[in-house]
Design a protein around this motif. Structure first.
Motif, PDB file in Angstrom:
ATOM      1  N   ASP A   1       0.825  -1.208   0.000  1.00 44.31           N
ATOM      2  CA  ASP A   1       0.000   0.000   0.000  1.00 44.31           C
ATOM      3  C   ASP A   1       0.861   1.261   0.000  1.00 44.31           C
ATOM      4  O   ASP A   1       0.537   2.248  -0.676  1.00 44.31           O
ATOM      5  CB  ASP A   1      -0.920   0.002   1.234  1.00 44.31           C
ATOM      6  N   VAL A   2       1.942   1.219   0.758  1.00 43.70           N
ATOM      7  CA  VAL A   2       2.844   2.383   0.817  1.00 43.70           C
ATOM      8  C   VAL A   2       3.453   2.641  -0.566  1.00 43.70           C
ATOM      9  O   VAL A   2       3.468   3.781  -1.048  1.00 43.70           O
ATOM     10  CB  VAL A   2       3.969   2.139   1.849  1.00 43.70           C
ATOM     11  N   ILE A   3       3.951   1.596  -1.208  1.00 43.45           N
ATOM     12  CA  ILE A   3       4.608   1.750  -2.510  1.00 43.45           C
ATOM     13  C   ILE A   3       3.646   2.306  -3.553  1.00 43.45           C
ATOM     14  O   ILE A   3       3.972   3.258  -4.276  1.00 43.45           O
ATOM     15  CB  ILE A   3       5.174   0.392  -2.978  1.00 43.45           C
ATOM     16  N   LEU A   4       2.454   1.745  -3.624  1.00 43.49           N
ATOM     17  CA  LEU A   4       1.508   2.166  -4.653  1.00 43.49           C
ATOM     18  C   LEU A   4       0.985   3.581  -4.390  1.00 43.49           C
ATOM     19  O   LEU A   4       0.729   4.337  -5.330  1.00 43.49           O
ATOM     20  CB  LEU A   4       0.340   1.175  -4.737  1.00 43.49           C
ATOM     21  N   THR A   5       0.846   3.930  -3.119  1.00 45.59           N
ATOM     22  CA  THR A   5       0.425   5.294  -2.782  1.00 45.59           C
ATOM     23  C   THR A   5       1.498   6.305  -3.175  1.00 45.59           C
ATOM     24  O   THR A   5       1.205   7.378  -3.717  1.00 45.59           O
ATOM     25  CB  THR A   5       0.140   5.405  -1.269  1.00 45.59           C
ATOM     26  N   LYS A   6       2.753   5.949  -2.910  1.00 49.04           N
ATOM     27  CA  LYS A   6       3.853   6.889  -3.194  1.00 49.04           C
ATOM     28  C   LYS A   6       4.185   6.951  -4.682  1.00 49.04           C
ATOM     29  O   LYS A   6       4.390   8.025  -5.245  1.00 49.04           O
ATOM     30  CB  LYS A   6       5.116   6.442  -2.436  1.00 49.04           C
ATOM     31  N   ALA A   7       4.327   5.779  -5.307  1.00 46.40           N
ATOM     32  CA  ALA A   7       4.910   5.721  -6.647  1.00 46.40           C
ATOM     33  C   ALA A   7       3.893   5.416  -7.740  1.00 46.40           C
ATOM     34  O   ALA A   7       4.268   5.373  -8.920  1.00 46.40           O
ATOM     35  CB  ALA A   7       6.034   4.677  -6.674  1.00 46.40           C
ATOM     36  N   GLY A   8       2.632   5.204  -7.383  1.00 47.10           N
ATOM     37  CA  GLY A   8       1.598   5.011  -8.389  1.00 47.10           C
ATOM     38  C   GLY A   8       1.285   3.553  -8.680  1.00 47.10           C
ATOM     39  O   GLY A   8       2.077   2.648  -8.419  1.00 47.10           O
ATOM     40  N   GLU A   9       0.086   3.339  -9.231  1.00 49.57           N
ATOM     41  CA  GLU A   9      -0.428   1.989  -9.468  1.00 49.57           C
ATOM     42  C   GLU A   9       0.402   1.212 -10.487  1.00 49.57           C
ATOM     43  O   GLU A   9       0.380  -0.012 -10.503  1.00 49.57           O
ATOM     44  CB  GLU A   9      -1.885   2.075  -9.940  1.00 49.57           C
ATOM     45  N   ARG A  10       1.106   1.902 -11.392  1.00 48.14           N
ATOM     46  CA  ARG A  10       1.874   1.212 -12.435  1.00 48.14           C
ATOM     47  C   ARG A  10       3.349   1.047 -12.055  1.00 48.14           C
ATOM     48  O   ARG A  10       4.195   0.763 -12.907  1.00 48.14           O
ATOM     49  CB  ARG A  10       1.757   1.991 -13.746  1.00 48.14           C
ATOM     50  N   PHE A  11       3.650   1.224 -10.750  1.00 48.00           N
ATOM     51  CA  PHE A  11       5.058   1.158 -10.321  1.00 48.00           C
ATOM     52  C   PHE A  11       5.728  -0.147 -10.764  1.00 48.00           C
ATOM     53  O   PHE A  11       6.831  -0.135 -11.310  1.00 48.00           O
ATOM     54  CB  PHE A  11       5.164   1.298  -8.800  1.00 48.00           C
ATOM     55  N   PHE A  12       5.078  -1.286 -10.528  1.00 44.79           N
ATOM     56  CA  PHE A  12       5.746  -2.559 -10.794  1.00 44.79           C
ATOM     57  C   PHE A  12       5.871  -2.837 -12.294  1.00 44.79           C
ATOM     58  O   PHE A  12       6.784  -3.550 -12.717  1.00 44.79           O
ATOM     59  CB  PHE A  12       5.026  -3.699 -10.064  1.00 44.79           C
ATOM     60  N   PHE A  13       4.996  -2.277 -13.093  1.00 37.39           N
ATOM     61  CA  PHE A  13       5.149  -2.360 -14.546  1.00 37.39           C
ATOM     62  C   PHE A  13       6.382  -1.564 -14.985  1.00 37.39           C
ATOM     63  O   PHE A  13       7.201  -2.032 -15.776  1.00 37.39           O
ATOM     64  CB  PHE A  13       3.885  -1.815 -15.228  1.00 37.39           C
ATOM     65  N   ARG A  14       6.516  -0.361 -14.415  1.00 32.88           N
ATOM     66  CA  ARG A  14       7.681   0.478 -14.758  1.00 32.88           C
ATOM     67  C   ARG A  14       8.976  -0.093 -14.190  1.00 32.88           C
ATOM     68  O   ARG A  14      10.062   0.230 -14.671  1.00 32.88           O
ATOM     69  CB  ARG A  14       7.472   1.902 -14.223  1.00 32.88           C
ATOM     70  N   ASN A  15       8.862  -0.927 -13.150  1.00 35.11           N
ATOM     71  CA  ASN A  15      10.048  -1.429 -12.460  1.00 35.11           C
ATOM     72  C   ASN A  15      10.594  -2.719 -13.072  1.00 35.11           C
ATOM     73  O   ASN A  15      11.558  -3.297 -12.572  1.00 35.11           O
ATOM     74  CB  ASN A  15       9.712  -1.685 -10.980  1.00 35.11           C
TER      75      ASN A  15
END
Length: 349
Positions: A245-259
């Motif tokens: 929840d912390v990661i998606l709130t900070k870096a956005g819902e597509r964080f893991f796609f971009r990562n």
């Protein structure tokens, strides 16, 4: 065996920034997983990193707590004053290696566990890396870290490096493998096969550009091989749910796609000012701005935006960017930085 680096390396993930309270809360979550050794902050970067380290040390959240800085005396003092153990990294160019080794000797006099990283080991011949590692050891380091800083290592090369280091060095050695090509987990395991005593990992593998080895995956692989890590699987599952929840709130819902390794956008984004300052080594063009930003990053933004200013105003703007990021727990965008620059320049004239 596993050193958790989520609170420092993880905050170098694009879009990631924590307040002091958030860092302490995440530290408590991670500690429930059975983590014994953690690198929690970079105190020379900002007062918020000092305060976070002091609180984590005072509350004994992990049995062994480290904080990171450059191999210079000012950074050694900044870390030591928090009560933490000391982790240093050598400069990315070694023209002034003697000065860095003097700082290592100075750090060894502080009576803490001292870890020193010989940075970007994959760009050099193994014999040259071992030669520098031996000098670091002789200067007083208890642990020598051999990081694949740019994520260009392969399991074969990493295993060879750590096998040679194990047979040549009498100190403990640590691996820190970046995931640019998607080999961080395999490289971390290869380092342990070669003789590494410690290996770094983060929750969800988050970190600079697209991160390092993932904590849950690494512990699962090691346990499957009969190697006890002390990591509690059920607690890891709960921690990952909370930190997601912390990661998606900070870096956005597509964080893991971009990562995603190799092709994800995050592979081309740096957060550490110490990396952007060496653009010949760290060729990624993108930048993410939090308390780890540096002057070269701010100057690059202003030059690109056509904003004329001087060194004093750049430093003032950098401090303002760091203060705001730490207070709000968010990374700042280029538009926000340019607007802040206009306000600061207006105050100066």
């Amino acid at each position: 065996m596993i050193t958790d680096d989520t609170l420092r390396e993880g905050m170098q993930a694009p879009g990631m920034a924590f307040t002091v309270d958030e860092k302490v809360r995440i530290a408590r979550i991670i500690s429930t997983c059975g983590i014994k050794r953690a690198l929690v902050a970079y105190p020379p970067a900002h007062t918020s990193e000092v305060r976070a380290t002091e609180r984590i040390v005072a509350d004994h959240i992990f049995p062994e707590i480290f904080a990171l800085g450059r191999a210079i005396k000012e950074d050694v003092d900044s870390i030591a004053e928090t009560g933490s153990n000391i982790s240093l990294h050598l400069p990315f160019r070694l023209e002034k290696l003697d000065e860095a080794l003097d700082a290592v000797k100075y750090a060894s006099s502080k009576g803490r566990i001292l870890e020193v990283a010989v940075v970007d080991v994959m760009k050099n011949d193994i014999k040259d890396v071992i030669k520098i590692a031996r000098l670091v050891s002789q200067a007083g380091a208890d642990v020598v870290q051999l990081p694949d800083t740019t994520g260009m290592g392969s399991p074969k090369r990493i295993r060879s490096l750590f096998s040679e280091a194990r047979s040549s060095l009498e100190v403990e050695i640590e691996a820190h493998c970046h995931n640019d090509m998607g080999a961080a987990l395999a490289n971390s395991y290869a380092a342990l096969e070669g003789g590494a005593d410690h290996v770094d990992a983060t929750v969800y593998g988050i970190g600079e550009r697209n991160g390092i080895a993932d904590l849950a995956s690494l512990s699962a692989v090691l346990e499957s091989e009969g190697i006890s890590t002390g990591i509690k699987e059920s607690a890891v599952r709960e921690a990952y749910k909370k930190i997601l929840d912390v990661i998606l709130t900070k870096a956005g819902e597509r964080f893991f796609f971009r990562n995603f390794p190799s092709v994800g956008d995050n592979v081309s984004i740096n957060t550490a000012g110490t990396h952007v300052a060496f653009s010949d080594i760290f060729t990624a063009g993108g930048m993410s701005f939090n308390v780890y930003a540096g002057k070269s990053m701010i100057k690059r933004v202003l030059d690109f935006s056509g904003v004329k200013t001087d060194d004093q105003e750049i430093r003032k703007l950098l401090n303002a960017v760091k203060d705001r990021s730490a207070n709000e727990g968010k990374c700042l965008g280029v538009d926000e930085i340019v607007k802040m620059a206009g306000e600061i320049i207006g105050e100066s004239h």
